[in-house]
Design an enzyme around this catalytic site. Structure first.
Site, PDB file in Angstrom:
ATOM      1  CB  SER A   6      12.496  22.730 -14.915  1.00 34.15           C
ATOM      2  OG  SER A   6      11.705  23.895 -14.987  1.00 34.15           O
TER       3      SER A   6
ATOM      4  CG  HIS B  30      -1.706  -1.228   1.410  1.00 29.25           C
ATOM      5  ND1 HIS B  30      -2.957  -1.458   0.888  1.00 29.25           N
ATOM      6  CD2 HIS B  30      -1.360  -2.367   2.063  1.00 29.25           C
ATOM      7  CE1 HIS B  30      -3.360  -2.675   1.226  1.00 29.25           C
ATOM      8  NE2 HIS B  30      -2.402  -3.251   1.930  1.00 29.25           N
TER       9      HIS B  30
ATOM     10  CD  GLU C 247       8.749  12.325 -15.540  1.00 32.60           C
ATOM     11  OE1 GLU C 247       7.838  12.962 -15.013  1.00 32.60           O
ATOM     12  OE2 GLU C 247       9.765  12.861 -15.999  1.00 32.60           O
TER      13      GLU C 247
ATOM     14  CE  LYS D  76      10.927  19.481 -11.120  1.00 30.34           C
ATOM     15  NZ  LYS D  76       9.840  19.875 -11.997  1.00 30.34           N
TER      16      LYS D  76
END
Ligand code: ARG
Length: 464
Positions: free
Chosen positions: A283, A162, A296, A289
């Site tokens: 970024s 979980h 991804e 970043k």
């Protein structure tokens, strides 16, 4: 346009007007099926040899066809072959070029054959080579997984259920879960290859042919394991395309889960791993970043491949037997699936080699999460407490540790004894992360010993 001005397609004998430009573009497949060119030639060479051996064409014709096809092969390899949309597809392009080169003999190549069994054969030849390449790349990726696992046989991390910290495991053990998934993918590709490796050629348009052909000869030459045994099925079946795309979707699903983990683990909130800069981007607005673009995109492309699977299933669902032009739509999803998984496998194998692991953060996370609570319960059970009661006792001990902001193993023996009188100082060997891990010492368990064994076994398998 008058009939005499029509640019003639080789099937246009009974037609009174040419197709419109839009219909030509709409029905043509050459923009994508030229990819099958070399396999088309391979199939044609085997077919022509058989025709000559069966005396359906002469040896002289065969020689001409062979030299013509070989020179076309060179043109394709050199990138100089001019594919024409006027000639609809790869088969008609090559046949026309052959006839331009060698004349009459070229027109005999299509004896006893149809584009229907021809395209089914070409596709299977292409897919077989693609599966072989995929299998090799899965093995290379497995090796990267195993090498990383090997380095981290003893690296402790929290195991999750979980997405809550559950029990301590080793990072090596966690990684080897992906090795297992990839191993199942690999055997699924092998299975798909076996079912696919049957020759459709000889089925002609749908009913077979009246020429005395020898299908086994062609199968042998093209290294098929056997023959498609029903001509109607042979020209209409695309199970092999669906099966390949399904297996590819499942492979992508596994890598998507892996990617999801890498993305989370490389976020500063976890800080478990760092992916090398060459697999990430920055970024344009936030200078701090570093984005894990590669995982991804792998996660994103999983949707694309699974979409192709749906396309192919829907393509087939209402087709009456035998061949229908619908089948031309099988190629783009299939080719794109192959391109995607081959790239993904290559890039993933490289990326895993680039990963650095923050062992300290992993261990701290396991400690913070009271990952050895189950071990304390198991300890109480060994000492005669019923599991449900033990569960209750441990919940209270965890609460106390939370209040004190410490780990269970940092509670003093007197404090622990307050929760159950059966607890004595031997409890500490159960409460440490290492103790917990070592105790799960059976096949499939996370103990250091078992993880080492599973890595050795995998290494051996990969060497075969
Ligand atoms: N380009 C076609 C395809 O990909 C080849 C088979 C055409 N057959 C036909 N009867 N029109 O399916």
């Amino acid at each position: 346009m008058a009939k005499k001005d029509m640019k003639k397609a080789n099937w246009s004998g009974r037609f009174n007007e040419p197709v419109t430009e839009l219909v030509k573009r709409f029905t043509a497949s050459i923009v994508f099926d030229h990819k099958l060119g070399l396999h088309d030639i391979e199939g044609s060479l085997a077919h022509a040899e058989m025709l000559a051996a069966q005396k359906i064409i002469t040896q002289k014709d065969l020689k001409a066809i062979q030299s013509g096809l070989q020179s076309i092969q060179k043109e394709i390899l050199a990138g100089s072959f001019k594919w024409s949309i006027d000639l609809e597809d790869v088969h008609l392009n090559i046949e026309k070029r052959l006839t331009d080169k060698i004349g009459e003999a070229g027109k005999k190549l299509h004896t006893g054959r149809s584009r229907n069994d021809q395209v089914a054969t070409d596709l299977r030849l292409w897919l077989r080579a693609t599966i072989d390449e995929t299998i090799q790349k899965i093995k290379t990726l497995q090796l990267s997984v195993v090498q990383l696992a090997d380095k981290h046989q003893k690296t402790v991390m929290p195991g999750f259920t979980h997405l809550q910290i559950a029990q301590p495991v080793t990072f090596g053990h966690h990684l080897m879960a992906y090795y297992e998934m990839l191993q199942r993918d690999l055997t699924r590709f092998e299975d798909a290859r076996k079912r696919m490796n049957q020759l459709p050629l000889g089925s002609a348009a749908l009913a077979g042919t009246s020429y005395p052909i020898d299908r086994n000869k062609v199968a042998k030459k093209l290294k098929f394991d056997g023959l498609c045994e029903n001509s109607i099925d042979a020209v209409s079946d695309r199970d092999f395309a669906i099966e390949f795309t399904f297996v590819a979707s499942l492979l992508m699903t596994h890598l998507s889960r892996f990617s999801e983990e890498l993305i989370m683990w490389s976020s500063p909130m976890f800080g478990f791993v760092e992916i090398a800069d060459r697999f990430c981007t920055g970024s344009s607005i936030m200078p701090q970043k570093k984005n894990p673009d590669v995982p991804e995109l792998v996660r994103g492309k999983t949707g694309r491949v699974t979409g192709h699977l749906m396309s192919l299933l829907m393509l087939m669902k209402a087709q009456p037997l035998a061949y229908n032009k619908d089948n031309q739509e099988d190629k783009e999803p299939l080719f794109d699936t192959a391109n995607t998984i081959l790239d993904v496998l290559t890039i993933y194998a490289d990326m895993l080699k680039s990963i650095s692991v923050n062992e300290k953060n992993m261990k701290e996370a396991a400690l913070k999460g009271y990952a050895t609570a189950t071990d304390l319960a198991d300890y109480l059970v060994i000492k005669g407490v019923a599991f449900r009661d033990a569960h209750e006792v441990v919940a209270k001990a965890v609460n106390a540790a939370i209040k004190k902001k410490c780990d269970l193993s940092e509670l003093k023996i007197d404090e622990l004894k307050k929760f159950s009188k059966v607890i004595s100082s031997d409890v500490y060997s159960y409460l440490t992360l290492e103790g917990s891990i070592k105790s799960r010492n059976h096949i499939g368990g996370t103990s250091f010993e078992q993880v080492k064994k599973s890595i050795e076994k995998a290494k051996k398998r990969l060497k075969q």
